[in-house]
Design an enzyme around this catalytic site. Structure first.
Site, PDB file in Angstrom:
ATOM      1  N   ARG A  30       1.025  -0.855   0.025  1.00  0.00           N
ATOM      2  CA  ARG A  30      -0.292   0.473  -0.025  1.00  0.00           C
ATOM      3  C   ARG A  30       1.449   1.211   0.085  1.00  0.00           C
ATOM      4  NH1 ARG A  30      -3.706   2.504   5.239  1.00  0.00           N
ATOM      5  NH2 ARG A  30      -5.352   3.363   3.803  1.00  0.00           N
ATOM      6  N   CYS A  56      -7.642   6.801   0.178  1.00  0.00           N
ATOM      7  CA  CYS A  56      -7.214   5.231   0.286  1.00  0.00           C
ATOM      8  C   CYS A  56      -7.307   4.681   0.719  1.00  0.00           C
ATOM      9  CB  CYS A  56      -5.444   5.393   0.141  1.00  0.00           C
ATOM     10  SG  CYS A  56      -4.567   3.727  -0.170  1.00  0.00           S
ATOM     11  N   SER A  57      -8.090   3.330   0.809  1.00  0.00           N
ATOM     12  CA  SER A  57      -8.871   2.806   0.859  1.00  0.00           C
ATOM     13  C   SER A  57      -8.549   1.895   2.375  1.00  0.00           C
ATOM     14  CB  SER A  57      -9.995   2.351   0.733  1.00  0.00           C
ATOM     15  OG  SER A  57     -10.331   2.608  -0.138  1.00  0.00           O
ATOM     16  N   GLN A  58      -8.876   1.748   3.109  1.00  0.00           N
ATOM     17  CA  GLN A  58      -9.318   1.359   4.793  1.00  0.00           C
ATOM     18  C   GLN A  58      -8.985  -0.126   4.559  1.00  0.00           C
ATOM     19  OE1 GLN A  58     -11.778   1.971   7.986  1.00  0.00           O
ATOM     20  NE2 GLN A  58     -10.821   0.148   9.005  1.00  0.00           N
TER      21      GLN A  58
END
Length: 205
Positions: A30, A56-58
């Protein structure tokens, strides 16, 4: 996408799917998809700002969505709201070189950054493009095997449902409820709810 606010209702007996998703999350770093200012928090289970009030997603939310999506090798996948390109790269890892992943992003500079991030992975079967204004998704003959939507719709968009192929699946938050859409081989569409989450809004026009 912002993050999870309630429990996910995931399919049982999906150990192989869960293992594949876990492997993709391990393999696709990530940190490489984050702006320099937030990269230090890449390992945190939280959404991180990437510009334009997008995130930026969990990671735990992404994992839940990917498990529901049940992506198989060789699938043709559409990633709506690809942001930094991280979800596009994760999907590319899951489909492998026999598949295709198209990530779409509304903000031109985010689309350019996401495209560069995905190119750097070397997974040439995936790319990110700037979404066509006024078009939701990317209609194609026969539809997409899998559709991932990483922003909250105010309704279940018929435009995207129509892009799900026979035998296909779509995961989309609708009013912050995670919705799984399936189309069987006969063309019948079914929906089911899988927990409550917080997402950025989907641009629907």
């Amino acid at each position: 996408m912002a993050g999870r606010t309630g429990p996910a209702d995931l399919p049982t007996g999906a150990g192989g799917v869960a293992d594949a998703v876990a492997a993709a999350l391990r393999d696709v770093d990530r940190r490489r998809f984050l702006p320099r200012g937030v990269a230090r928090w890449a390992a945190a289970d939280q959404p991180l700002e990437i510009g334009h009030r997008q995130t930026c997603s969990q990671p735990s939310t992404v994992a839940a969505m990917l498990r529901l999506l049940e992506v198989h090798a060789g699938a043709q996948v559409l990633d709506v709201g690809s942001g930094s390109g991280w979800t596009t790269a994760l999907l590319a890892r899951l489909v492998g070189p026999d598949g295709t992943v198209l990530g779409l992003e509304r903000f031109p500079d985010l689309a350019a950054r996401g495209a560069a991030n995905v190119r750097r992975t070397g997974m040439t079967w995936a790319h990110v493009a700037h979404a066509t204004p006024g078009v939701l998704g990317a209609p194609r003959p026969g539809g997409w095997d899998r559709v991932l939507v990483s922003a909250a719709a105010t309704r279940l968009p018929d435009e995207l449902v129509d892009q799900v192929a026979r035998g296909g699946r779509m995961v989309i938050p609708v009013r912050h409820v995670m919705v799984l859409v399936t189309r069987d081989d006969g063309g019948r569409v079914r929906t089911s709810d899988h927990g409550t989450y917080s997402f950025v809004p989907l641009v629907e026009d």
